[in-house]
Design an enzyme around this catalytic site. Structure first.
Site, PDB file in Angstrom:
ATOM      1  N   TYR A 172     -13.549  10.352  -2.098  1.00 23.02           N
ATOM      2  CA  TYR A 172     -12.641   9.968  -3.187  1.00 23.02           C
ATOM      3  C   TYR A 172     -12.778  10.873  -4.405  1.00 23.02           C
ATOM      4  O   TYR A 172     -11.863  10.948  -5.220  1.00 23.02           O
ATOM      5  CB  TYR A 172     -12.880   8.503  -3.573  1.00 23.02           C
ATOM      6  CG  TYR A 172     -12.512   7.553  -2.467  1.00 23.02           C
ATOM      7  CD1 TYR A 172     -11.211   7.090  -2.322  1.00 23.02           C
ATOM      8  CD2 TYR A 172     -13.458   7.154  -1.529  1.00 23.02           C
ATOM      9  CE1 TYR A 172     -10.863   6.239  -1.291  1.00 23.02           C
ATOM     10  CE2 TYR A 172     -13.122   6.304  -0.489  1.00 23.02           C
ATOM     11  CZ  TYR A 172     -11.823   5.856  -0.366  1.00 23.02           C
ATOM     12  OH  TYR A 172     -11.471   5.021   0.666  1.00 23.02           O
ATOM     13  N   ARG A 174       0.835  -1.208   0.000  1.00 21.22           N
ATOM     14  CA  ARG A 174       0.000   0.000   0.000  1.00 21.22           C
ATOM     15  C   ARG A 174       0.867   1.255   0.000  1.00 21.22           C
ATOM     16  O   ARG A 174       0.582   2.210  -0.733  1.00 21.22           O
ATOM     17  CB  ARG A 174      -0.916  -0.009   1.225  1.00 21.22           C
ATOM     18  CG  ARG A 174      -1.733   1.264   1.367  1.00 21.22           C
ATOM     19  CD  ARG A 174      -2.617   1.242   2.591  1.00 21.22           C
ATOM     20  NE  ARG A 174      -3.440   2.442   2.651  1.00 21.22           N
ATOM     21  CZ  ARG A 174      -4.472   2.588   3.473  1.00 21.22           C
ATOM     22  NH1 ARG A 174      -4.809   1.618   4.296  1.00 21.22           N
ATOM     23  NH2 ARG A 174      -5.173   3.706   3.468  1.00 21.22           N
ATOM     24  N   ASN A 211     -10.525  -4.097  -1.769  1.00 23.65           N
ATOM     25  CA  ASN A 211     -10.330  -3.056  -2.772  1.00 23.65           C
ATOM     26  C   ASN A 211      -9.379  -3.492  -3.882  1.00 23.65           C
ATOM     27  O   ASN A 211      -8.477  -4.287  -3.635  1.00 23.65           O
ATOM     28  CB  ASN A 211      -9.775  -1.791  -2.096  1.00 23.65           C
ATOM     29  CG  ASN A 211     -10.830  -1.047  -1.323  1.00 23.65           C
ATOM     30  OD1 ASN A 211     -11.968  -0.934  -1.756  1.00 23.65           O
ATOM     31  ND2 ASN A 211     -10.453  -0.529  -0.159  1.00 23.65           N
ATOM     32  N   CYS A 244     -19.423  -1.683   0.215  1.00 28.66           N
ATOM     33  CA  CYS A 244     -18.651  -0.486   0.559  1.00 28.66           C
ATOM     34  C   CYS A 244     -19.315   0.201   1.739  1.00 28.66           C
ATOM     35  O   CYS A 244     -20.534   0.130   1.901  1.00 28.66           O
ATOM     36  CB  CYS A 244     -18.593   0.463  -0.639  1.00 28.66           C
ATOM     37  SG  CYS A 244     -17.565   1.931  -0.368  1.00 28.66           S
ATOM     38  N   HIS A 275     -15.892   3.919  -4.961  1.00 23.99           N
ATOM     39  CA  HIS A 275     -14.991   5.039  -4.685  1.00 23.99           C
ATOM     40  C   HIS A 275     -15.096   6.140  -5.750  1.00 23.99           C
ATOM     41  O   HIS A 275     -14.168   6.923  -5.940  1.00 23.99           O
ATOM     42  CB  HIS A 275     -13.543   4.571  -4.504  1.00 23.99           C
ATOM     43  CG  HIS A 275     -13.337   3.834  -3.226  1.00 23.99           C
ATOM     44  ND1 HIS A 275     -12.104   3.423  -2.775  1.00 23.99           N
ATOM     45  CD2 HIS A 275     -14.225   3.419  -2.281  1.00 23.99           C
ATOM     46  CE1 HIS A 275     -12.238   2.794  -1.620  1.00 23.99           C
ATOM     47  NE2 HIS A 275     -13.518   2.784  -1.308  1.00 23.99           N
TER      48      HIS A 275
END
Length: 418
Positions: free
Chosen positions: A240, A88, A143, A163, A193
């Site tokens: 987002y 990440r 995700n 979500c 998102h």
């Protein structure tokens, strides 16, 4: 009902278990599955104490053996993170060198995550199909949810993506309105998102215009946008969308700054130490900083509806488009409000979208189609094509070097705990 949690060694898991303990009376067996044995032992033991604290009678156990864990499961909830927090952190940093936002689900970082994740999830799902009960649901919280859910559906799995963005808005709007969250029904629409709240109905009356009038500044701050953006849109975009509407500001703020992944890694280390304490029987307040607010409520509510325990609640789910958004192919995956039953999710009607929303959704959906193709079949040209198709990249001079960086960082890792 037996529920298998793939990625059960995650520090998120006690949040989920807390929800089952408080809300999930239909759960009779809960198994946590993860290849990280030491971490799983800590999380599993703490999760057992949570259930015991609430007096929940479900059997709970944990294992590193995926096949054993999913055998005879009614539901498999996938919440894994391929490569862990280090992957990440990489996703959040390498795009910045090319002037693009560094984020784990948006832009080049999101593509890197999809390339690592889709093959692993499909392998897990195939083993679930072999061993779980016939008709078992796969609920994907991994995700990028939209891309992963489409991969699962394309492979013929009985899957739905979940979500927690919409349920967060529902809770906040209910607080502003002084009503119970269940009374607020959102018109939630877009892609995972990449969503907007276009209405907030209470007893059939849209309260969103009033919320934007009386709470504009606070709502805008929550989604990291200027109030003028929300005023112009007449709706509430998810956080987002800030990466799209204020892209360059985010890039400048992220360059040289600690990443979210670094902060989460620190939190995880602290949480694991807290979970080791045999006296701890409730989820600690620190877990709230980990993210995933209302994740447990969303998961428990959806599972209950899919198994006939509640057919009135509205959920935010990722499902096939099938004409909901007429400008997208029927087999695209969209994120919308839906009711659910044993027959599966049934989307609520979506009013026609204005050109700015439909245009951006169409653009990102096209990117997602290329991203999934790259994840399934590989190849430099497919990765490059996906980057070129993304609205936050879209230039050869940016996409070409990003392709090389992404391929170098996109190897599949073995440890996949979220």
């Amino acid at each position: 009902m037996k529920i298998a949690v793939i990625g059960g060694g995650s520090t998120y898991t006690p949040e989920l278990v807390d929800g089952f303990a408080r809300l999930g009376s239909m759960v009779t067996e809960l198994v946590l599955i993860d290849p990280a044995a030491e971490r799983l032992e800590v999380v599993g033991a703490f999760s057992a104490r949570i259930l015991q604290h609430y007096g929940h009678q479900a059997k709970i156990w944990w294992t590193t053996d995926l096949d054993a864990g999913v055998t005879d499961a009614d539901v498999a909830l996938i919440q894994l993170r391929v490569g862990g927090q280090q992957a990440r952190i990489n996703d959040e940093t390498f795009p910045l060198e090319c002037g693009c936002v560094g984020q784990e689900t948006t832009g080049a970082g999101g593509l890197a995550k999809a390339l690592r994740t889709v093959p692993v999830v499909l392998d897990v799902a195939a083993r679930i199909r072999e061993r779980a009960k016939p008709g078992a649901w796969i609920i994907d919280f991994t995700n990028p949810v939209g891309i992963v859910t489409r991969a699962l559906l394309d492979a013929g799995h009985r899957a739905v993506g979940l979500c927690n963005v919409a349920i967060g808005f529902q809770r906040r709007f209910a607080g502003h309105l002084g009503v119970e969250p269940s009374q607020v029904v959102l018109e939630h629409v877009g892609l995972n998102h990449l969503t907007w709240e276009r209405a907030a109905y209470v007893d059939g009356v849209d309260q969103l215009p009033g919320l934007l009038s009386s709470h504009l500044s606070s709502i805008a701050a929550e989604v990291d946008l200027e109030p003028a953006v929300l005023q112009s849109l007449g709706n509430v975009p998810s956080y987002y969308l800030s990466y799209f509407y204020s892209h360059d500001r985010h890039v400048q703020s992220l360059i040289g700054a600690p990443t979210r992944g670094q902060r989460v890694a620190e939190l995880e280390a602290q949480l694991i130490e807290m979970y080791r304490d045999p006296a701890l029987v409730e989820k600690p307040a620190l877990l709230g900083e980990r993210g995933g607010a209302y994740y447990s409520e969303a998961a428990v509510g959806l599972i209950a509806s899919l198994h006939g325990f509640d057919d009135s609640s509205v959920h935010s789910v990722n499902v096939r488009n099938e004409g909901l958004l007429p400008f997208l192919p029927a087999d695209a995956v969209v994120e919308v409000s839906a009711r659910a039953s044993v027959a599966g999710p049934a989307a609520l009607p979506v009013s026609p979208l204005p050109p700015d929303l439909s245009g951006l959704i169409g653009h990102v959906s096209g990117y997602e189609e290329y991203a999934l193709d790259a994840a399934l079949r590989g190849g430099r040209d497919r990765v490059y094509r996906a980057l070129l198709a993304h609205p936050l990249i879209g230039q050869h001079e940016i996409a070409d070097p990003l392709t090389d960086r992404l391929i170098a960082s996109g190897r599949v890792h073995l440890a996949w705990a979220r």
